[in-house]
Design an enzyme around this catalytic site. Sequence first.
Site, short mmCIF file in Angstrom:
data_model
loop_
_atom_site.label_atom_id
_atom_site.label_comp_id
_atom_site.label_asym_id
_atom_site.label_seq_id
_atom_site.Cartn_x
_atom_site.Cartn_y
_atom_site.Cartn_z
N LYS A 52 -6.32 1.86 -1.07
CA LYS A 52 -7.09 2.05 -2.30
C LYS A 52 -7.74 0.73 -2.72
O LYS A 52 -8.91 0.69 -3.12
CB LYS A 52 -6.18 2.62 -3.41
N GLN A 96 0.96 5.13 -8.60
CA GLN A 96 1.23 5.70 -7.29
C GLN A 96 2.53 6.52 -7.35
O GLN A 96 3.55 6.05 -7.83
CB GLN A 96 1.32 4.58 -6.24
N ASP A 119 -6.77 10.16 -11.16
CA ASP A 119 -6.07 11.04 -10.22
C ASP A 119 -6.30 12.52 -10.55
O ASP A 119 -6.06 13.39 -9.71
CB ASP A 119 -4.56 10.78 -10.29
#
Length: 282
Positions: A52, A96, A119
Site C-alpha cells: 500500500k 490493517q 476501506d
Amino acid sequence: MAQLIDGKKISKDIKDELKEQVAQYKEQGVEIALAVIQVGQDPASTVYVGNKKKACEYIGIKSVAYELPEETTEAELLEIIDKLNKDDSIYGILVQLPVPKHISEDRIIQAIDPKKDVDGFHPQSVGALSIGQPGFVSCTPAGVIQLLKRSGISIEGKECVVIGRSNIVGKPMSLLLLRENGTVTICHSRTKDIKEVTKRADILVVAIGKPKMIDASYVKEGAVVIDVGIHRDENNKLCGDVDFDSVEPIASAITPVPGGVGPMTIAMLMNNCVEAVEIRNA
Ligand code: GUN
C-alpha cells in the site's frame, strides 16, 4: 480458450489515471495523505501494508505509517484514530486487519470518520452502498467491477452468482453487481446445492477461501469466472479458489491467480483516496 482478464495491466492503467488526477490536485494545492495503521507484526499484514505504501508513492499520495506494538490497547488505538479524524491533512485512514484479539475490530471500524473510510468498511459506507448513495466501496469488490467493465464484459441482465458472504467481499460484491443491474444470487456454506446454482451463472465470482475448490463441474460453458481467493498449493505455488486448469477451457473469460483480482484491491484503495477529496467537499 478463455480470455485472460489481466488484473496487472488494468490495475496499472487505473494507477496511471489516478497519478494524473493526484498531480492535478497538487497543482490546486491539495495534497492527499493516507494514514496506514498496523498493530502488531503479522507477516502477511506487513507485506500488504508495504504494498500500500509503495502504491501511494507511485501515485503521489503521501502515506503516514503507524507501526504500533502488539500490546497497544484499544483506547490507545481509538485515540490515534480520533486525532487522525480531526487532522485536515489526512484524507484516508486505514487500519490493517486483523487487529490483535484484545481489540474490537467493530469498534475500530466504527471510530473512523466515514468521510475518511477508504476501506469502505464503516456501517455508514456499507449502508450507503446498499441504498445507492455515494460513499466509499470496499476495494476488492470494486476492483472486480472494474475488471469486468475494462474487459468489455457487461453485467446488465446477467445471471451473477457470488460464492461467499463476507462483509469485505461477498456482500458488497453482490450489492455492486445488483447496482450494475445484474440478477444476483449468493451461495454460502449452508447452500444446499451449490453446483445447481453456480451452473446458472453467466458471471461467477468466487470468494470462499478454499484452494482450487471450484472445478469445471461448477461452471456453465462460456461463463466469466472471477477468482478472489489466494493460497499456496501443495507445491508452494500461488493458486486461487478456482481450479484454473480445469475451468479455463470452458470459461469465456477468467482471472488468473496471481495477476487477477489481487492487484486491483490496492488500485481501488488508491482510487478511494483520490475520491476522498470529493467526498470531503461534497
Ligand atoms: N486485511 C486484509 N485485507 C484488508 C483490507 O482490504 N483492508 C484492511 N484494512 N485490512 C485488510
